[in-house]
Write a protein that holds these residues in place. Structure first.
Motif, PDB file in Angstrom:
ATOM      1  N   ASP A  63       0.853  -1.207   0.000  1.00  0.00           N
ATOM      2  CA  ASP A  63       0.000   0.000   0.000  1.00  0.00           C
ATOM      3  C   ASP A  63       0.883   1.249   0.000  1.00  0.00           C
ATOM      4  O   ASP A  63       0.657   2.181  -0.782  1.00  0.00           O
ATOM      5  N   GLU A  86      -4.772   7.691   0.586  1.00  0.00           N
ATOM      6  CA  GLU A  86      -5.247   7.003   1.788  1.00  0.00           C
ATOM      7  C   GLU A  86      -4.161   6.882   2.847  1.00  0.00           C
ATOM      8  O   GLU A  86      -4.430   7.050   4.034  1.00  0.00           O
ATOM      9  N   GLU A  87      -2.946   6.593   2.441  1.00  0.00           N
ATOM     10  CA  GLU A  87      -1.922   6.280   3.432  1.00  0.00           C
ATOM     11  C   GLU A  87      -1.210   7.510   3.977  1.00  0.00           C
ATOM     12  O   GLU A  87      -0.750   7.497   5.111  1.00  0.00           O
ATOM     13  N   ASP A 101      -6.483   6.035  -4.098  1.00  0.00           N
ATOM     14  CA  ASP A 101      -6.410   4.825  -3.276  1.00  0.00           C
ATOM     15  C   ASP A 101      -5.391   3.924  -3.957  1.00  0.00           C
ATOM     16  O   ASP A 101      -5.653   3.349  -5.019  1.00  0.00           O
ATOM     17  N   LEU A 103      -4.148   1.064  -3.301  1.00  0.00           N
ATOM     18  CA  LEU A 103      -4.502  -0.357  -3.367  1.00  0.00           C
ATOM     19  C   LEU A 103      -5.865  -0.497  -2.702  1.00  0.00           C
ATOM     20  O   LEU A 103      -5.972  -0.439  -1.468  1.00  0.00           O
ATOM     21  N   ASP A 104      -6.903  -0.596  -3.490  1.00  0.00           N
ATOM     22  CA  ASP A 104      -8.246  -0.783  -2.945  1.00  0.00           C
ATOM     23  C   ASP A 104      -8.537  -2.274  -2.963  1.00  0.00           C
ATOM     24  O   ASP A 104      -8.470  -2.918  -4.012  1.00  0.00           O
ATOM     25  N   THR A 106      -7.177  -4.142  -0.068  1.00  0.00           N
ATOM     26  CA  THR A 106      -5.938  -4.625   0.552  1.00  0.00           C
ATOM     27  C   THR A 106      -6.102  -6.007   1.169  1.00  0.00           C
ATOM     28  O   THR A 106      -5.225  -6.870   1.042  1.00  0.00           O
TER      29      THR A 106
END
Ligand code: IPD
Ligand code: CA
Ligand code: CA
Length: 282
Positions: A63, A86-87, A101, A103-104, A106
């Motif tokens: 991610d 996101e991160e 995003d 990695l949607d 995860t």
């Protein structure tokens, strides 16, 4: 088909757009492809799994590596744009904001369950203008530019025309927060006998694209974040699908409830779901 009207959020193109949208689309695709490459390279390897808001809310080194790569790819071309990811969140303000995003899905990825994707959107002056969702396992690319329709691997897509809930296949997702999970379980139980089927694939960005291209007739979720949906919402709108909040009003990033459908089903879906009004995320 490629000129399908946006039924939910009619807006004029930005005056004096500060970015060429064709160029932005190409960059969105390029950074999504780079993130997908990273995901494929690490699949099944040591993912260095940690948790975030709950024990089931996972984050892996993939991610973060994907978000870093996407940020670097955007900054190299558009150094004055900001990114909400996101991160890493967002720092600064600008007319052009990328909503990512990396990695949607995860949890699916960590288990080798092949339903996960990369989601990249560009917002200009608060309006989403470009959206790309890349299904990593299938290498299937959903894309849209506002006013130009939505595509899958370059071909125009459109939602289904099913109007009867009992012949509809829906999907939903469950937030990682326990209260929202219980709330949605109650909705799920109530809906199940009234429709043909309900799936829970586990990658909201891709779920939205599946409604946009007619593989699903509808979708709902109770606590999605802007990065989960920014690209998918534009792809839905440009495909001619409908996306609203729980009260049936046009969906805005940050709304607590998202309901998407082919349009034909929408009023009955909103009524059957009965999931409240227009609250925004806490
Ligand atoms: C999650 C997925 C899932 C949805 C969750 C999201 P993540 O995103 O989209 O389908 O039900 O609400 O948080 O954590 O895999 O990026
Ligand atoms: Ca997500
Ligand atoms: Ca994610």
């Amino acid at each position: 088909m490629t000129t399908a009207p946006n039924r939910d959020l009619p807006v004029d193109p930005p005056v004096d757009p500060p970015v060429d949208l064709d160029h932005a689309l190409n960059i969105a695709i390029a950074v999504a492809e780079e993130a997908a490459r990273i995901q494929r390279a690490h699949l099944g390897g040591d993912l260095d799994i940690g948790t975030k808001s709950s024990v089931t809310d996972l984050v892996t080194k993939v991610d973060t590596a994907c978000e870093t790569a996407i940020r670097e790819g955007i900054a190299a071309v558009f150094p004055d744009h900001v990114v909400l990811g996101e991160e890493e969140g967002q720092s600064g303000e600008a007319r052009c904001r990328w909503i990512v995003d990396p990695l949607d899905g995860t949890l699916n990825y960590a288990h080798g369950f092949p339903f996960y994707c990369v989601s990249v959107a560009l917002e200009v002056d608060g309006v989403i203008e470009v959206g790309v969702v890349l299904d990593t396992p299938r290498d299937e690319l959903f894309a849209a530019v506002r006013g130009r329709g939505a595509t899958r691997d370059g071909r125009p897509i459109a939602p289904s025309d099913e109007a009867e809930p009992i012949r509809a296949m829906l999907a939903t997702g469950f937030a990682y927060v326990p209260e929202r999970q219980y709330e949605n379980l109650e909705v799920f139980a109530r809906m199940l006998p009234q429709v043909r089927a309900i799936r829970r694939p586990g990658a909201a960005a891709l779920d939205l694209c599946y409604v946009a291209c007619g593989r699903l007739d509808g979708f709902w979720e109770l606590k999605l974040q802007p990065w989960d949906v920014a690209a998918g919402v534009l792809i839905l709108q440009e495909a001619g699908a409908t996306v609203t909040n729980g009260a049936g009003a046009p969906y805005r990033l940050g709304d607590r409830v998202l309901i998407a459908s082919n349009g034909a089903l929408h009023a009955r879906l909103v009524s059957l779901l009965d999931v409240g009004g227009a609250e925004t995320l806490a």
